[in-house]
Design a protein around this motif. Structure first.
Motif, PDB file in Angstrom:
ATOM      1  N   TYR A 193       0.831  -1.216   0.000  1.00  0.00           N
ATOM      2  CA  TYR A 193       0.000   0.000   0.000  1.00  0.00           C
ATOM      3  C   TYR A 193       0.864   1.265   0.000  1.00  0.00           C
ATOM      4  O   TYR A 193       0.724   2.131  -0.866  1.00  0.00           O
ATOM      5  CB  TYR A 193      -0.923  -0.025   1.209  1.00  0.00           C
ATOM      6  N   PHE A 194       1.776   1.356   0.966  1.00  0.00           N
ATOM      7  CA  PHE A 194       2.587   2.573   1.076  1.00  0.00           C
ATOM      8  C   PHE A 194       3.592   2.695  -0.071  1.00  0.00           C
ATOM      9  O   PHE A 194       3.895   3.813  -0.508  1.00  0.00           O
ATOM     10  CB  PHE A 194       3.305   2.613   2.429  1.00  0.00           C
ATOM     11  N   ILE A 197       1.617   4.019  -3.097  1.00  0.00           N
ATOM     12  CA  ILE A 197       1.244   5.418  -2.874  1.00  0.00           C
ATOM     13  C   ILE A 197       2.452   6.330  -3.035  1.00  0.00           C
ATOM     14  O   ILE A 197       2.398   7.370  -3.712  1.00  0.00           O
ATOM     15  CB  ILE A 197       0.634   5.598  -1.468  1.00  0.00           C
ATOM     16  N   THR A 201       3.530   7.782  -7.168  1.00  0.00           N
ATOM     17  CA  THR A 201       3.424   9.250  -7.202  1.00  0.00           C
ATOM     18  C   THR A 201       4.758   9.872  -7.606  1.00  0.00           C
ATOM     19  O   THR A 201       4.802  10.840  -8.359  1.00  0.00           O
ATOM     20  CB  THR A 201       2.991   9.782  -5.820  1.00  0.00           C
ATOM     21  N   TYR A 294       0.863  -0.323 -11.030  1.00  0.00           N
ATOM     22  CA  TYR A 294       0.528   1.057 -10.678  1.00  0.00           C
ATOM     23  C   TYR A 294       1.585   2.044 -11.155  1.00  0.00           C
ATOM     24  O   TYR A 294       1.267   3.199 -11.459  1.00  0.00           O
ATOM     25  CB  TYR A 294       0.330   1.170  -9.165  1.00  0.00           C
ATOM     26  N   GLN A 312      -1.121  15.631  -8.642  1.00  0.00           N
ATOM     27  CA  GLN A 312      -1.955  15.018  -7.618  1.00  0.00           C
ATOM     28  C   GLN A 312      -3.394  14.830  -8.089  1.00  0.00           C
ATOM     29  O   GLN A 312      -4.026  13.809  -7.828  1.00  0.00           O
ATOM     30  CB  GLN A 312      -1.917  15.865  -6.335  1.00  0.00           C
ATOM     31  N   THR A 316      -5.264  11.051  -8.645  1.00  0.00           N
ATOM     32  CA  THR A 316      -6.220  10.796  -7.554  1.00  0.00           C
ATOM     33  C   THR A 316      -7.055   9.531  -7.785  1.00  0.00           C
ATOM     34  O   THR A 316      -7.218   8.722  -6.861  1.00  0.00           O
ATOM     35  CB  THR A 316      -7.142  12.014  -7.349  1.00  0.00           C
ATOM     36  N   THR A 319      -5.050   6.602  -6.851  1.00  0.00           N
ATOM     37  CA  THR A 319      -4.927   6.511  -5.393  1.00  0.00           C
ATOM     38  C   THR A 319      -6.163   5.869  -4.777  1.00  0.00           C
ATOM     39  O   THR A 319      -6.068   5.046  -3.863  1.00  0.00           O
ATOM     40  CB  THR A 319      -4.706   7.906  -4.782  1.00  0.00           C
ATOM     41  N   VAL A 322      -5.978   2.131  -5.117  1.00  0.00           N
ATOM     42  CA  VAL A 322      -5.071   1.527  -4.132  1.00  0.00           C
ATOM     43  C   VAL A 322      -5.741   1.468  -2.759  1.00  0.00           C
ATOM     44  O   VAL A 322      -5.701   0.439  -2.074  1.00  0.00           O
ATOM     45  CB  VAL A 322      -3.754   2.329  -4.042  1.00  0.00           C
ATOM     46  N   VAL A 323      -6.360   2.573  -2.356  1.00  0.00           N
ATOM     47  CA  VAL A 323      -7.042   2.621  -1.059  1.00  0.00           C
ATOM     48  C   VAL A 323      -8.183   1.610  -1.022  1.00  0.00           C
ATOM     49  O   VAL A 323      -8.371   0.901  -0.023  1.00  0.00           O
ATOM     50  CB  VAL A 323      -7.570   4.051  -0.778  1.00  0.00           C
TER      51      VAL A 323
END
Length: 417
Positions: A193-194, A197, A201, A294, A312, A316, A319, A322-323
């Motif tokens: 996850y991290f 992210i 990015t 990703y 960003q 989005t 993101t 992923v969340v």
């Protein structure tokens, strides 16, 4: 091929030496050290050395000693002191900070204990719960003596019921294996996850930064878009592995030095010692494929923006994917065999987390894991082909981004070349 390696190592070394990467790494290492030394930090700021001092007003004259014995059995860090002054004096002592709180013990009409607890605040639910549990156990003992129950009878009354679990499925995981797998899956889900992210990015930002400096126009004419895109993806992938290795090494050393239980081995303490090699292999495979999935998506989304400020907004939706996958996987830790979990494990953008969850928690036939890997590979290839076309046209687009409408414009620019 030479240009591919030049871009790869340039991306890796350039990011490795950047101030933002160094500062982020240092800050994260400090956070890791703080988390692995949290008990020492709390004790350093606690003037009572981590112990909660509680004054006891015993109106019965008989409850203090048995109550103290019960509470010390539950939590040795609660320091009970029999207070000889009045209720008002005890409250003033609490206000001065001499005690965390004051508890008044008394008998009710049935000759059973009851209490009133007073403190400056009631936010510390752990202390209150321990005191209440101790009093409850004392009440149970006194009530049992009133009805002439022997200690052996009382123990038998509260003895846990035997309730064993057996799986009928062949080669199903045992309770111990499930707990071990749950720990590994939990850790790996957070890492995936991290990593996605942070580093996806970073790829989008890298592409947008080069576009804003007009370097891209030179690069795109001498290097194919697929080479350029994957050189950046792999370069930042190596960077992520470097940073993650630093975090894990620091965390391991810190835990080893601060927890006696870790001396037998970090993985042994947290239930990771007997994890099957196959589960670890799947963890690595799904981590790498999830990153490439990703990262490829982030690269061509980053190519659509001309200003760093727009990155960003553009990524989005990625993101949110992923969340979403992470939240579904968290739910799946409790119900890995639910139909919803099974279905979502074959949706490409959720597969890295949810299929790995199922592989780790359940005894799946090999074809299911292989199918998940095949779906991921096919999606990455399709995304790379489509993304390279968008990337080639997108890096030549300047001006304000109009979100996903720019994909069509980028494809038209690619055709016109």
């Amino acid at each position: 091929m030479n240009s591919f390696w030049i871009i790869l190592f340039h991306t890796y070394l350039n990011k490795l030496k950047s101030k933002s990467f160094i500062i982020t790494t240092i800050i994260t290492v400090v956070i890791v050290l703080a988390l692995t030394n949290i008990n020492n930090i709390i004790d350093m700021f606690d003037k009572n050395g981590g112990k909660d001092k509680v004054a006891v007003l015993d109106e019965s004259g008989q409850l203090y000693e048995p109550f103290k014995k019960q509470v010390n059995t539950i939590n040795k860090d609660i320091n009970l002191t029999l207070y000889q002054g009045s209720e008002k004096e005890a409250e003033k002592a609490v206000e001065k900070g001499d005690f965390k709180g004051v508890i008044q013990l008394r008998y009710n009409n049935e000759k059973l204990p009851e209490a009133t607890f007073k403190a400056m605040g009631i936010a510390d639910s752990a202390l209150f719960t321990d005191l209440q549990t101790g009093l409850q156990q004392l009440k149970t003992m006194l009530a049992a003596s009133q009805i002439n129950l022997a200690p052996a009878q009382l123990q038998k009354l509260y003895e846990p019921v035997s309730f064993e679990k057996f799986a009928l499925e062949k080669n199903a995981k045992t309770e111990e294996e499930l707990n071990q797998a749950r720990g590994l899956v939990y850790v790996l889900l957070f890492i995936i996850y991290f990593s996605v992210i942070m580093y996806a990015t970073m790829i989008a930002m890298e592409v947008a930064t080069e576009k804003s400096s007009r370097v891209m126009e030179i690069l795109i004419s001498s290097v194919s878009p697929i080479k350029q895109m994957f050189a950046k993806i792999i370069g930042i992938g190596l960077l992520s592995l470097t940073q993650l290795a630093a975090f894990l090494i620091v965390g391991y050393i810190s835990l080893t030095n601060n927890l006696e239980s870790v001396k037998e081995g970090f993985f042994g303490v947290y239930g990771f010692s007997d994890i099957p090699i196959g589960t670890i292999v799947y963890a690595v495979i799904f981590f790498i494929l999830g990153y490439f999935l990703y990262a490829t998506l982030a690269a061509f989304l980053g190519s659509l923006v001309s200003r760093i400020e727009d990155v960003q907004q553009m990524i989005t939706p990625m993101t949110f994917l992923v969340v979403g996958g992470f939240m579904i996987a968290m739910f799946g830790l409790g119900k890995p065999d639910a139909a919803f979990i099974t279905i979502t494990s074959y949706i490409p953008f959720f597969t890295p987390m949810i299929m790995f969850l199922r592989v780790g928690m359940l005894t799946l036939p090999a074809w299911e894991a292989i199918l998940g890997i095949a779906i991921l590979l096919a999606t990455i290839i399709a995304l790379a082909i489509f993304g390279a076309r968008v990337y080639r046209g997108g890096v030549l687009m300047y001006g304000k981004s109009n979100s996903f409408k720019d994909i069509k414009k980028a494809l038209q620019l690619t055709k016109n070349e």
